[in-house]
Write an enzyme that holds these catalytic residues in place. Structure first.
Site, PDB file in Angstrom:
ATOM      1  N   ARG A 174       0.825  -1.224   0.000  1.00  0.00           N
ATOM      2  CA  ARG A 174       0.000   0.000   0.000  1.00  0.00           C
ATOM      3  C   ARG A 174       0.856   1.270   0.000  1.00  0.00           C
ATOM      4  O   ARG A 174       0.514   2.266   0.642  1.00  0.00           O
ATOM      5  CB  ARG A 174      -0.952   0.030   1.202  1.00  0.00           C
ATOM      6  CG  ARG A 174      -1.948  -1.076   1.235  1.00  0.00           C
ATOM      7  CD  ARG A 174      -2.964  -0.971   0.091  1.00  0.00           C
ATOM      8  NE  ARG A 174      -3.966  -1.999   0.222  1.00  0.00           N
ATOM      9  CZ  ARG A 174      -3.849  -3.238  -0.254  1.00  0.00           C
ATOM     10  NH1 ARG A 174      -2.763  -3.580  -0.946  1.00  0.00           N
ATOM     11  NH2 ARG A 174      -4.785  -4.121  -0.089  1.00  0.00           N
ATOM     12  N   SER A 247     -11.284  -0.671   2.656  1.00  0.00           N
ATOM     13  CA  SER A 247     -10.556  -0.840   3.926  1.00  0.00           C
ATOM     14  C   SER A 247     -10.125   0.522   4.455  1.00  0.00           C
ATOM     15  O   SER A 247      -9.465   1.277   3.739  1.00  0.00           O
ATOM     16  CB  SER A 247      -9.307  -1.688   3.711  1.00  0.00           C
ATOM     17  OG  SER A 247      -9.662  -2.915   3.147  1.00  0.00           O
ATOM     18  N   GLU A 343      -5.784   4.157   5.790  1.00  0.00           N
ATOM     19  CA  GLU A 343      -5.413   3.900   4.394  1.00  0.00           C
ATOM     20  C   GLU A 343      -5.815   5.026   3.432  1.00  0.00           C
ATOM     21  O   GLU A 343      -4.998   5.460   2.619  1.00  0.00           O
ATOM     22  CB  GLU A 343      -6.002   2.572   3.928  1.00  0.00           C
ATOM     23  CG  GLU A 343      -5.515   2.199   2.549  1.00  0.00           C
ATOM     24  CD  GLU A 343      -6.023   0.847   2.083  1.00  0.00           C
ATOM     25  OE1 GLU A 343      -5.731  -0.162   2.735  1.00  0.00           O
ATOM     26  OE2 GLU A 343      -6.706   0.813   1.046  1.00  0.00           O
TER      27      GLU A 343
HETATM   28  C1  LIG Z   1     -15.535  -0.588  -1.889  1.00  0.00           C
HETATM   29  C2  LIG Z   1     -14.055  -0.332  -2.037  1.00  0.00           C
HETATM   30  C3  LIG Z   1     -13.172  -1.402  -2.107  1.00  0.00           C
HETATM   31  C4  LIG Z   1     -11.799  -1.176  -2.250  1.00  0.00           C
HETATM   32  N1  LIG Z   1     -10.965  -2.265  -2.330  1.00  0.00           N
HETATM   33  C5  LIG Z   1      -9.640  -2.081  -2.465  1.00  0.00           C
HETATM   34  C6  LIG Z   1      -8.753  -3.218  -2.559  1.00  0.00           C
HETATM   35  O1  LIG Z   1      -9.176  -4.372  -2.542  1.00  0.00           O
HETATM   36  N2  LIG Z   1      -7.427  -2.976  -2.674  1.00  0.00           N
HETATM   37  C7  LIG Z   1      -6.914  -1.716  -2.713  1.00  0.00           C
HETATM   38  O2  LIG Z   1      -5.701  -1.575  -2.830  1.00  0.00           O
HETATM   39  N3  LIG Z   1      -7.731  -0.624  -2.639  1.00  0.00           N
HETATM   40  C8  LIG Z   1      -9.063  -0.780  -2.515  1.00  0.00           C
HETATM   41  N4  LIG Z   1      -9.899   0.313  -2.430  1.00  0.00           N
HETATM   42  C9  LIG Z   1      -9.315   1.657  -2.459  1.00  0.00           C
HETATM   43  C10 LIG Z   1      -9.367   2.332  -3.857  1.00  0.00           C
HETATM   44  O3  LIG Z   1     -10.267   1.701  -4.695  1.00  0.00           O
HETATM   45  C11 LIG Z   1      -8.000   2.354  -4.523  1.00  0.00           C
HETATM   46  O4  LIG Z   1      -7.044   2.965  -3.714  1.00  0.00           O
HETATM   47  C12 LIG Z   1      -8.025   3.078  -5.887  1.00  0.00           C
HETATM   48  O5  LIG Z   1      -6.812   2.906  -6.556  1.00  0.00           O
HETATM   49  C13 LIG Z   1      -8.329   4.569  -5.763  1.00  0.00           C
HETATM   50  O6  LIG Z   1      -8.565   5.072  -7.053  1.00  0.00           O
HETATM   51  P1  LIG Z   1      -9.293   6.453  -7.294  1.00  0.00           P
HETATM   52  O7  LIG Z   1      -9.179   6.770  -8.739  1.00  0.00           O
HETATM   53  O8  LIG Z   1     -10.647   6.414  -6.738  1.00  0.00           O
HETATM   54  O9  LIG Z   1      -8.350   7.425  -6.464  1.00  0.00           O
HETATM   55  P2  LIG Z   1      -8.745   8.705  -5.613  1.00  0.00           P
HETATM   56  O10 LIG Z   1      -9.504   8.270  -4.409  1.00  0.00           O
HETATM   57  O11 LIG Z   1      -9.367   9.732  -6.468  1.00  0.00           O
HETATM   58  O12 LIG Z   1      -7.314   9.205  -5.155  1.00  0.00           O
HETATM   59  C14 LIG Z   1      -6.530   8.448  -4.263  1.00  0.00           C
HETATM   60  C15 LIG Z   1      -5.180   9.150  -4.098  1.00  0.00           C
HETATM   61  O13 LIG Z   1      -4.459   9.079  -5.313  1.00  0.00           O
HETATM   62  C16 LIG Z   1      -4.180  10.389  -5.806  1.00  0.00           C
HETATM   63  N5  LIG Z   1      -4.368  10.330  -7.262  1.00  0.00           N
HETATM   64  C17 LIG Z   1      -5.491   9.960  -7.929  1.00  0.00           C
HETATM   65  N6  LIG Z   1      -5.250   9.978  -9.250  1.00  0.00           N
HETATM   66  C18 LIG Z   1      -3.973  10.381  -9.421  1.00  0.00           C
HETATM   67  C19 LIG Z   1      -3.135  10.614 -10.538  1.00  0.00           C
HETATM   68  N7  LIG Z   1      -3.568  10.423 -11.799  1.00  0.00           N
HETATM   69  N8  LIG Z   1      -1.871  11.056 -10.323  1.00  0.00           N
HETATM   70  C20 LIG Z   1      -1.396  11.249  -9.072  1.00  0.00           C
HETATM   71  N9  LIG Z   1      -2.128  11.049  -7.966  1.00  0.00           N
HETATM   72  C21 LIG Z   1      -3.395  10.611  -8.138  1.00  0.00           C
HETATM   73  C22 LIG Z   1      -5.174  11.321  -5.115  1.00  0.00           C
HETATM   74  O14 LIG Z   1      -4.675  12.636  -5.026  1.00  0.00           O
HETATM   75  C23 LIG Z   1      -5.304  10.641  -3.769  1.00  0.00           C
HETATM   76  O15 LIG Z   1      -4.213  10.997  -2.947  1.00  0.00           O
HETATM   77  C24 LIG Z   1     -11.286   0.138  -2.290  1.00  0.00           C
HETATM   78  C25 LIG Z   1     -12.178   1.223  -2.220  1.00  0.00           C
HETATM   79  C26 LIG Z   1     -13.556   0.993  -2.095  1.00  0.00           C
HETATM   80  C27 LIG Z   1     -14.492   2.158  -2.034  1.00  0.00           C
END
Ligand SMILES: Cc1cc2nc3c(=O)[nH]c(=O)nc-3n(C[C@H](O)[C@H](O)[C@H](O)COP(=O)(O)OP(=O)(O)OC[C@H]3O[C@@H](n4cnc5c(N)ncnc54)[C@H](O)[C@@H]3O)c2cc1C
Length: 347
Positions: A174, A247, A343
Site C-alpha cells: 500500500r 478498507s 489507508e
Molecule cells: C468498496 C471499495 C473497495 C476497495 N478495495 C480495495 C482493494 O481491494 N485494494 C486496494 O488496494 N484498494 C481498494 N480500495 C481503495 C481504492 O479503490 C484504490 O485505492 C483506488 O486505486 C483509488 O482510485 P481512485 O481513482 O478512486 O483514487 P482517488 O480516491 O481519487 O485518489 C486516491 C489518491 O491518489 C491520488 N491520485 C489519484 N489519481 C492520481 C493521478 N492520476 N496522479 C497522481 N495522484 C493521483 C489522489 O490525489 C489521492 O491521494 C477500495 C475502495 C472501495 C471504495
C-alpha cells in the site's frame, strides 16, 4: 482596466463544483476550481497558472480512497485521460499503455477480453488506473506493482514530464514513491507489462474456499475474475448504496518479538507471514475484538459485515469519519499495543 474579471472561463474549468458523486464516501464537497484533465498537454500551462496564483492543488481520480474536506480551495484536477492500447510484445510479455483516467475494473475486464490474463485477482477495485500505483493496489495475493513496467507523470516540481521505471516507483505494501512524495506528481499514463505465462493465484483463503466448495481445482482466468467479483460483492458495501472507501486501516505489520507477545495473550490473533520474519495482523480482527463491528456513532459507523470498513450513514463529514477512526485507533492501541494507520488519503 481589468479584463480578467469578465474573461470567459476556460472550457475545462468549473467553479464551485459539487463532488458528492465523485467521492465514494459520498461527502458533501465543493471544489473552488475544478479542472477536467482530458489531455496531459493541459498540465504545463495549468501548473504555470497554479504557481502564479499560489493555488493549493490536488488530483482526484474516482475518489474511492480519499477523505475530502467540505471545501477544496485552489485547483482540483479531475483526471479523465482515457485510452488503452497494446503497444508492443516480445517473447515473454505484452506491453499496454493506459490513460490515467480509465476505470480500473473496466481495464481488468478489457485485458481478459483481449486474452491478456493476469489482473483478474484485482477485479472490482473501484477507481482509476492513474491512482492504482499510488497505493500499489492489491487484493487476493496480487499487487499491481507486479504488472507495471513504468509510469509517465507530470512533475509539478520541475514542470516537466518524467518516466519512472518500476524500480523508481519504490512499490511496497500500500505504498509507493508517489505516496511518499505527495503533491508532486500527476500520473498521466501507466505502462503495463503482462507476462504471457499465466498461472492461477487462488491461495488466499476466500478464493481457495470458493473453488474448493465449487469442486474446481483448475479455475480459468474468467472463473477467477467471476469469483473475485462475487466474493467482493458479498463482503464489501457498495458505495452507491452506502458511502465508504473500502478498507479504512492498513493491516499493521509487527516484528517477531511483538508477535510472540501478542500470541501469548491472544492465541487466536489472525495474521499472515510477511517479509523478513514479520507478521501482518488482520486489522479487521483487531477492530472486531474491540467491539466496533456494526457500531454507529451519529452519521458514521463500522460496517456490520466487515470491521475494516467505515461507512457514511448519510450526512457524515470528514471530521465525523476521522473522529470515529481516532476512537478505533485508541481502542486497538490500548488493547493490543498496535498502531493502526489510516489507508485513504486525507486531502
Ligand atoms: C468498496 C471499495 C473497495 C476497495 N478495495 C480495495 C482493494 O481491494 N485494494 C486496494 O488496494 N484498494 C481498494 N480500495 C481503495 C481504492 O479503490 C484504490 O485505492 C483506488 O486505486 C483509488 O482510485 P481512485 O481513482 O478512486 O483514487 P482517488 O480516491 O481519487 O485518489 C486516491 C489518491 O491518489 C491520488 N491520485 C489519484 N489519481 C492520481 C493521478 N492520476 N496522479 C497522481 N495522484 C493521483 C489522489 O490525489 C489521492 O491521494 C477500495 C475502495 C472501495 C471504495
Amino acid at each position: 482596466m481589468n479584463c480578467a474579471k469578465n474573461a470567459p472561463l476556460p472550457p475545462n474549468l468549473t467553479l464551485n463544483l459539487g463532488l458528492k458523486s465523485r467521492n465514494t464516501f459520498g461527502l458533501e464537497v465543493k471544489a473552488e476550481r475544478a479542472f477536467e484533465i482530458n489531455d496531459a498537454a493541459q498540465l504545463p500551462a495549468l501548473f504555470e497558472e497554479i504557481a502564479l496564483k499560489h493555488w493549493s492543488w490536488r488530483v482526484l481520480g474516482g475518489g474511492s480512497n480519499v477523505i475530502l474536506p467540505p471545501n477544496l480551495e485552489g485547483a482540483t484536477l479531475l483526471m479523465n485521460i482515457t485510452g488503452q492500447e497494446v503497444v508492443r510484445e516480445d517473447e515473454s510479455d505484452t506491453y499496454l499503455v493506459v490513460g490515467a483516467g480509465v476505470n480500473w475494473h473496466e481495464l481488468v475486464a478489457w485485458t481478459l477480453n483481449h486474452k491478456l490474463p493476469g489482473l483478474e485477482n484485482l477485479a472490482l477495485i473501484p477507481g482509476t488506473v492513474g491512482a492504482a500505483p499510488i497505493q500499489n493496489i492489491g487484493a487476493y495475493g496480487v499487487e499491481i506493482a507486479q504488472y507495471i513496467d513504468s509510469i509517465e507523470a507530470f512533475d509539478s516540481k520541475s514542470n516537466a514530464f518524467v518516466t519512472l521505471s518500476n524500480k523508481d516507483c519504490q512499490f511496497a505494501y500500500r505504498d509507493s514513491f508517489f505516496k511518499q512524495n505527495p503533491h508532486r506528481f500527476i500520473v498521466t499514463k501507466v505502462i503495463f507489462k503482462i507476462p504471457k505465462a499465466w498461472r492461477a493465484r487462488v491461495h488466499y483463503a476466500d478464493l481457495a474456499n470458493f473453488f474448493t466448495e465449487a469442486g474446481n481445482s483448475n479455475p480459468s482466468t474468467q472463473e477467477i475474475f467471476d469469483a473475485v467479483c462475487q466474493i467482493r460483492t458479498k463482503k464489501l458495501p457498495d458505495p452507491k448504496v452506502i458511502g465508504n472507501a473500502g478498507s479504512f486501516f492498513q493491516n499493521p505489520v509487527v516484528g517477531a518479538d511483538q508477535y510472540a507477545q501478542l500470541m501469548k495473550q491472544f492465541p487466536n490473533v489472525v495474521s499472515y507471514p510477511d517479509a523478513a520474519g514479520q507478521r501482518k495482523l488482520a486489522a479487521g480482527w483487531l477492530i472486531d475484538q474491540c467491539g466496533f463491528k456494526g457500531q454507529r456513532v451519529g452519521e458514521v459507523g463500522v460496517y456490520e459485515k466487515q470491521a475494516l470498513v467505515i461507512v457514511n450513514h448519510g450526512n457524515a463529514t470528514a471530521a465525523d469519519i476521522l473522529s470515529l477512526a481516532k476512537t478505533i485507533q485508541d481502542s486497538v492501541k490500548g488493547r493490543f499495543g498496535v498502531t493502526l494507520d489510516i489507508e485513504p488519503n486525507i486531502l
